[in-house]
Design an enzyme around this catalytic site. Structure first.
Site, PDB file in Angstrom:
ATOM      1  N   THR A 196      29.488  42.309  40.048  1.00 57.49           N
ATOM      2  CA  THR A 196      29.694  43.552  40.844  1.00 57.49           C
ATOM      3  C   THR A 196      28.434  44.038  41.299  1.00 57.49           C
ATOM      4  O   THR A 196      28.643  44.703  42.361  1.00 57.49           O
ATOM      5  CB  THR A 196      30.334  44.570  39.671  1.00 57.49           C
ATOM      6  OG1 THR A 196      29.163  45.054  38.783  1.00 57.49           O
ATOM      7  CG2 THR A 196      31.499  44.143  38.989  1.00 57.49           C
ATOM      8  N   LEU A 242      30.134  48.273  43.653  1.00 61.57           N
ATOM      9  CA  LEU A 242      31.339  48.626  43.250  1.00 61.57           C
ATOM     10  C   LEU A 242      32.151  47.718  42.373  1.00 61.57           C
ATOM     11  O   LEU A 242      32.372  46.311  42.456  1.00 61.57           O
ATOM     12  CB  LEU A 242      32.339  48.644  44.727  1.00 61.57           C
ATOM     13  CG  LEU A 242      33.727  49.159  44.621  1.00 61.57           C
ATOM     14  CD1 LEU A 242      33.798  50.330  44.111  1.00 61.57           C
ATOM     15  CD2 LEU A 242      34.240  49.056  46.091  1.00 61.57           C
ATOM     16  N   HIS A 243      32.298  48.256  41.043  1.00 63.47           N
ATOM     17  CA  HIS A 243      32.642  47.375  40.058  1.00 63.47           C
ATOM     18  C   HIS A 243      34.303  47.194  39.717  1.00 63.47           C
ATOM     19  O   HIS A 243      34.729  45.745  40.184  1.00 63.47           O
ATOM     20  CB  HIS A 243      32.516  48.134  38.543  1.00 63.47           C
ATOM     21  CG  HIS A 243      30.975  48.413  38.587  1.00 63.47           C
ATOM     22  ND1 HIS A 243      30.074  47.639  38.324  1.00 63.47           N
ATOM     23  CD2 HIS A 243      30.701  49.805  38.603  1.00 63.47           C
ATOM     24  CE1 HIS A 243      28.920  48.274  38.269  1.00 63.47           C
ATOM     25  NE2 HIS A 243      29.131  49.610  38.493  1.00 63.47           N
ATOM     26  N   ASP A 244      35.111  48.019  39.520  1.00 68.00           N
ATOM     27  CA  ASP A 244      36.501  47.608  39.074  1.00 68.00           C
ATOM     28  C   ASP A 244      37.416  47.037  39.988  1.00 68.00           C
ATOM     29  O   ASP A 244      38.209  46.198  39.876  1.00 68.00           O
ATOM     30  CB  ASP A 244      37.252  49.072  38.630  1.00 68.00           C
ATOM     31  CG  ASP A 244      36.441  49.416  37.357  1.00 68.00           C
ATOM     32  OD1 ASP A 244      36.604  50.664  37.043  1.00 68.00           O
ATOM     33  OD2 ASP A 244      35.739  48.810  36.664  1.00 68.00           O
ATOM     34  N   ASN A 246      37.010  44.494  41.943  1.00 67.43           N
ATOM     35  CA  ASN A 246      37.044  43.317  41.911  1.00 67.43           C
ATOM     36  C   ASN A 246      38.053  42.508  40.773  1.00 67.43           C
ATOM     37  O   ASN A 246      38.695  41.420  41.298  1.00 67.43           O
ATOM     38  CB  ASN A 246      35.500  42.866  41.429  1.00 67.43           C
ATOM     39  CG  ASN A 246      34.355  42.915  42.281  1.00 67.43           C
ATOM     40  OD1 ASN A 246      34.414  42.057  43.474  1.00 67.43           O
ATOM     41  ND2 ASN A 246      33.869  43.886  41.977  1.00 67.43           N
TER      42      ASN A 246
END
Ligand code: RIB
Ligand code: CA
Length: 313
Positions: A196, A242-244, A246
């Site tokens: 991420t 930008l984590h989630d 993905n």
């Protein structure tokens, strides 16, 4: 087109959770059976409200939203208003949600859905602490072999931690829940900080959302503008990780990603390394390879997918 893939999104919005939900709602390949809120970035009363706000932003008040665990299994709740703001969705000014919260508890919804739907036909997309998922497994162990896959954002290896030097936030908040889930034997695909952190919200990328001139596009740009400010300073980068989203992008375009099946164990004893995902990347133990650890992505391909799908809302 083949049948849409059944998913349940478990989440603690959070700006990046919000973008992940928008990506899912803009993708007809996915059937969102329900969205379950968990305490994490902000307390449960806000995460469940934020889920409803985002569903209405996407004009999807038909999606059932459930409230789940108000705190981790063992430890005290740790929240992250310093990143996400007081509401958890700071950035855009969005109308108060009017769609109802479901009466049923999120954990009961997860159990009931997994028992009712065909075996291995439902994927759990987990964007926050794993409390609801662990509770569901304890509530009804029969669901474990019925889960198709758990795709989660959490953990880290070469990137270390973002909440302590050793631990990433989602795992750190509820390490005991994470241990239960990682030891359950369900196929797990994990998106750690190692991948991420390669998906940065650069100015150009955020501008593309703003240039859409749509409700969802403008809100996404404003969510990311707010969300990235803390991490830009912390990491010294243009834009923040930008984590989630993905997790959702994996279901839509797995070819954007690469990784390795490895063993992951969760630290639940030492306070120094509490919540660490101990990743055997080099295979130096004979521990079971219980997770697909995603380490790399095609970042431009990821953002192109976000632009394309959020552009349909
Ligand atoms: O460490 C990042 C994770 O913690 C993301 O899911 C973010 O939303 C927070 O929940
Ligand atoms: Ca999250």
């Amino acid at each position: 087109m083949t049948e849409p893939r059944n998913i349940i999104i478990d989440t603690d919005p959070g700006q990046d959770d919000a973008v992940a939900i928008l990506l899912a709602l803009g993708s007809p390949e996915l059937a969102v059976l329900g969205i379950t809120a968990v305490a994490g970035n902000v307390p449960l009363a806000l995460t469940e409200k934020n889920v409803r706000t985002i569903c209405e932003l996407a004009d999807r008040s038909d999606i059932p939203v459930y409230a789940g665990a108000i705190r981790p299994l063992v430890r005290k709740l740790v929240t992250a208003e310093y990143v996400h703001g007081k509401t958890g969705l700071n950035g855009p000014v969005l109308p108060e949600p009017t769609m109802p919260l479901q009466e049923q508890h999120a954990v009961d919804f997860i159990v009931e859905t997994l028992m009712a739907e065909a075996e291995k036909s439902v994927t759990l997309c987990v964007l926050g602490p794993l409390t609801n998922i662990a509770l569901a497994m304890i509530r009804e162990p029969k669901i474990v072999p019925r889960i198709a896959e758990i795709v989660l954002m959490g953990g880290g290896c070469f990137e270390g931690g973002n909440t302590t030097p050793a631990a990433e936030f989602n795992i750190y908040v509820d390490p005991h829940a994470a241990k239960i889930v990682f030891e359950a034997g369900v196929p797990i695909t994990m998106f750690p900080l190692d991948v991420t952190h390669k998906a940065l919200t650069t100015r150009k990328r955020v501008q593309e959302f703003r240039d859409m001139n749509t409700k969802a596009g403008t809100a996404t740009a404003e969510l990311l503008d707010f969300f990235e400010r803390f991490d830009e300073v912390k990491y010294g980068t243009e834009g923040g990780p930008l984590h989630d989203p993905n997790v959702i992008a994996w279901l839509l375009k797995p070819e954007l990603y690469s990784g390795r099946h490895i063993n992951i164990e969760i630290e639940t004893t030492s306070e120094l390394t509490m919540g660490m995902t101990v990743a055997d990347w080099w295979g130096v133990t004979d521990r079971p390879k219980n997770a697909f650890f995603v380490r790399n992505l095609d970042a431009d391909g990821f953002y192109n997918l976000l632009i394309e799908r959020i552009g349909t809302l």
